[in-house]
Design an enzyme around this catalytic site. Structure first.
Site, short mmCIF file in Angstrom:
data_model
loop_
_atom_site.label_atom_id
_atom_site.label_comp_id
_atom_site.label_asym_id
_atom_site.label_seq_id
_atom_site.Cartn_x
_atom_site.Cartn_y
_atom_site.Cartn_z
NE ARG A 279 3.59 2.62 -0.99
CZ ARG A 279 4.17 3.76 -0.63
NH1 ARG A 279 3.98 4.86 -1.37
NH2 ARG A 279 4.90 3.83 0.47
CE LYS B 287 1.52 0.97 3.76
NZ LYS B 287 2.45 -0.19 3.65
CG HIS C 7 6.11 -4.23 -2.41
ND1 HIS C 7 5.64 -2.95 -2.19
CD2 HIS C 7 6.78 -4.58 -1.28
CE1 HIS C 7 6.00 -2.55 -0.98
NE2 HIS C 7 6.69 -3.52 -0.41
NE ARG D 92 7.28 0.72 -2.84
CZ ARG D 92 7.30 2.04 -2.76
NH1 ARG D 92 7.14 2.76 -3.86
NH2 ARG D 92 7.46 2.66 -1.60
CG HIS E 148 9.61 4.63 2.24
ND1 HIS E 148 10.78 3.94 1.96
CD2 HIS E 148 8.60 3.83 1.77
CE1 HIS E 148 10.50 2.80 1.37
NE2 HIS E 148 9.19 2.71 1.24
CE1 TYR F 40 9.64 -0.89 2.19
CE2 TYR F 40 9.67 -0.75 -0.20
CZ TYR F 40 8.97 -0.79 0.99
OH TYR F 40 7.61 -0.75 0.95
#
Length: 427
Positions: free
Chosen positions: A156, A183, A256, A259, A283, A292
């Site tokens: 991230r 996060k 992002h 990712r 995650h 994703y």
């Protein structure tokens, strides 16, 4: 009490990351823009919130953005009600105010676009080294390193900004991502791959020259160039670089999106491993990782083709009926000996043996068309468009002549002489 005061109370009572606190304040700012800077918490009721929702959605705000406002403000009001900071009502005005957003395709970056971006960044590095002039993004070597870190690790943006010099374990070729910067609040490590080694090696060398301490922010462009004045690097500087990259390449690029691209590429590999992908992206659950991943349409096409082969569906698709007008895409099967066109007679030495007589219909004496051959599972004879036209004309001529000949006796039964004359004229 005002909504802004409620927000600050909530942030004060919780240990939030800076990025999270920024989102709560942004949601409150959007609320005050609609209700006015002097609005109080009493002015914000459920119906007023629904009116605000309708207005901003009609003005073009995305449903996802509205849900971000609604969810964060609902959390703030829930905290205020629980701790009796709001006493006029026990009903959360933001309860059940979210909307269902459309499911968008995964945002990935094509491999060809990544190659063009890498090539352009490498050219900027070479230009700065050879000319000494400031590149469009400077120092170019630093931004190329940043680009490659996002490409190879998929971390991230906030994780990159929080990497310290001590977080690089060069002996074991690992990068530590601390839990307090994440996060998900989970600490994890990502491997340093072969392609990333030269870029990180130079970054560490330049950091040593600049006198970095172990706890200093490693990815800090401000300390590698005199053109920047800030003490620490922030997300705006990274996003500004990616905007320039997007403008140059013509394809939207963000950290992002890298990712999403990494997750999709890993799941396309023959040794695809969903657990490995989940751990690399840090995650909390598999469902997030699956969201994703972009669908692999080439693999999907291959699976569907294998299904049709297994069930024999292509056997019917591949049959072509040549009795109708030919299509541009339909080609006759190749035969061993090409047929001569009408009006062309092969020389004696090139003539072939006469073929076996073919079955004829009783009505016209014309050989059966391709439909009969297919119905009896007999291989179709070679055919061309010119011969089909010739046979059709001959069949029509014989049919008309037979019909005329059968009508003549009926006409001559009442007038013998005139019938003879008519037959003579038809002959």
């Amino acid at each position: 009490m005002t909504p802004q005061q409620l927000t600050e109370e909530y942030i004060f009572a919780h240990d939030l990351r800076e990025a999270s606190a920024k989102i709560y304040r942004a949601a409150t700012k959007a609320l005050l823009k609609h209700f006015g800077p002097t609005a109080t918490v009493q002015d914000v009721d459920h119906r007023a919130v629904l009116g605000w929702r309708r207005k901003v959605l009609e003005q073009g705000l995305s449903k996802r953005s509205w849900n971000t406002y609604s969810n964060h403000l609902r959390t703030i009001w829930g905290y205020a009600i629980e701790h009796e900071l709001v006493t006029h009502s026990q009903v959360n005005p933001f309860r059940k105010t979210t909307v269902i957003p459309p499911r968008r395709a995964s945002k990935t970056v094509a491999a060809e676009a990544i190659l063009r971006a890498r090539s352009w960044l490498s050219m900027q590095v070479g230009a700065e080294r050879c000319t000494g002039d400031r590149a469009r993004i400077t120092p170019a070597w630093f931004w190329l390193c940043t680009f490659e870190v996002f490409y190879y690790t998929g971390i991230r943006l906030n994780a990159l900004l929080c990497i310290r010099k001590r977080d690089i374990d060069w002996d074991n070729q690992l990068i530590l991502i601390r839990g307090e910067t994440e996060k998900t609040h989970k600490e994890f490590v990502v491997p340093i791959t072969e392609g990333l080694v030269p870029h990180l090696s130079r970054l560490l060398q330049e950091a040593e020259k600049a006198g970095f301490a172990d706890d200093d922010q490693l990815f800090n462009v401000n300390r590698f160039s005199p053109h920047y004045k800030s003490k620490t690097m922030n997300s705006d500087q990274v996003e500004a670089m990616y905007r320039k990259l997007t403008e140059k390449v013509g394809v939207r690029m963000t950290p992002h999106r890298f990712r999403h691209t990494l997750a999709t590429d890993l799941m396309k590999a023959p040794e695809r491993n969903i657990h490995l992908t989940k751990c690399l992206l840090n995650h909390s659950n598999i469902q997030t990782t699956m969201s994703y991943i972009e669908a692999d349409y080439d693999h999907m096409r291959a699976v569907l083709h294998a299904r049709s082969l297994a069930q024999g569906a292509l056997e019917n698709v591949r049959k072509v009926d040549y009795s109708g007008s030919p299509q541009a895409s339909a080609k006759p099967k190749p035969c061993g000996q090409p047929l001569a066109r009408v009006g062309e007679v092969p020389p004696p030495e090139a003539r072939t043996e006469p073929s076996e007589p073919r079955e004829h219909t009783q009505e016209t004496g014309i050989q059966r068309g391709p439909t009969s051959w297919e119905a009896e599972a007999v291989p179709q004879p070679p055919d061309t468009f010119e011969q089909s036209v010739l046979f059709t004309l001959m069949a029509q001529h014989l049919s008309n002549r037979a019909a005329t000949a059968s009508a003549v006796p009926a006409a001559t039964s009442g007038s013998g002489g005139r019938g003879s004359a008519a037959r003579d004229s038809l002959a």
